[in-house]
Design a protein around this motif. Structure first.
Motif, PDB file in Angstrom:
ATOM      1  N   ARG A 150      -6.133   4.358   1.739  1.00  0.00           N
ATOM      2  CA  ARG A 150      -6.095   3.083   1.013  1.00  0.00           C
ATOM      3  C   ARG A 150      -6.384   1.905   1.951  1.00  0.00           C
ATOM      4  NH1 ARG A 150      -3.350   2.705  -4.078  1.00  0.00           N
ATOM      5  NH2 ARG A 150      -2.963   4.772  -4.906  1.00  0.00           N
ATOM      6  N   ILE A 191       0.834  -1.208   0.000  1.00  0.00           N
ATOM      7  CA  ILE A 191       0.000   0.000   0.000  1.00  0.00           C
ATOM      8  C   ILE A 191       0.868   1.257   0.000  1.00  0.00           C
ATOM      9  CG2 ILE A 191      -1.632   1.319   1.405  1.00  0.00           C
ATOM     10  CD1 ILE A 191      -2.953  -1.432   2.086  1.00  0.00           C
ATOM     11  N   GLY A 223       0.702   3.885  -3.113  1.00  0.00           N
ATOM     12  CA  GLY A 223       0.216   5.232  -2.856  1.00  0.00           C
ATOM     13  C   GLY A 223       1.258   6.310  -2.964  1.00  0.00           C
TER      14      GLY A 223
END
Length: 89
Positions: free
Chosen positions: A52, A14, A18
């Motif tokens: 996220r 993640i 991101g």
């Protein structure tokens, strides 16, 4: 409903999706107890990471989750505690 688990590998994925990774940081190394700021992730990147995590895992993180949990180990534990609470609720 089966219990979901959030792992450090999930966090790394993640973070990379991101915000990418700082050139001088090896996320494959031992980062569990390294402060997010030392890893090159500042407030905007962490905000994106939190969003996220929320979307992917269907949870709501407190606004101060990253100030209270400044390392990957602490954040993974906090997310897993939330996931456990949502399964038992």
């Amino acid at each position: 409903m089966s219990e979901q688990e959030f792992t450090v590998e999930d966090l790394k994925r993640i973070l990379l999706e991101g915000a990418g990774a700082d050139e001088g940081v090896d996320l494959d190394g031992d980062i569990l107890d390294t402060d997010f700021e030392e890893l090159g992730y500042e407030s905007l990147a962490l905000l994106e990471t939190g969003g996220r995590i929320e979307r992917e895992y269907g949870i709501s993180l407190d606004d101060d989750v990253f100030t209270d949990h400044r390392t990957p180990r602490a954040l993974v534990a906090a997310v897993n505690a939330l996931l456990k609470d949502t399964v038992t609720a």
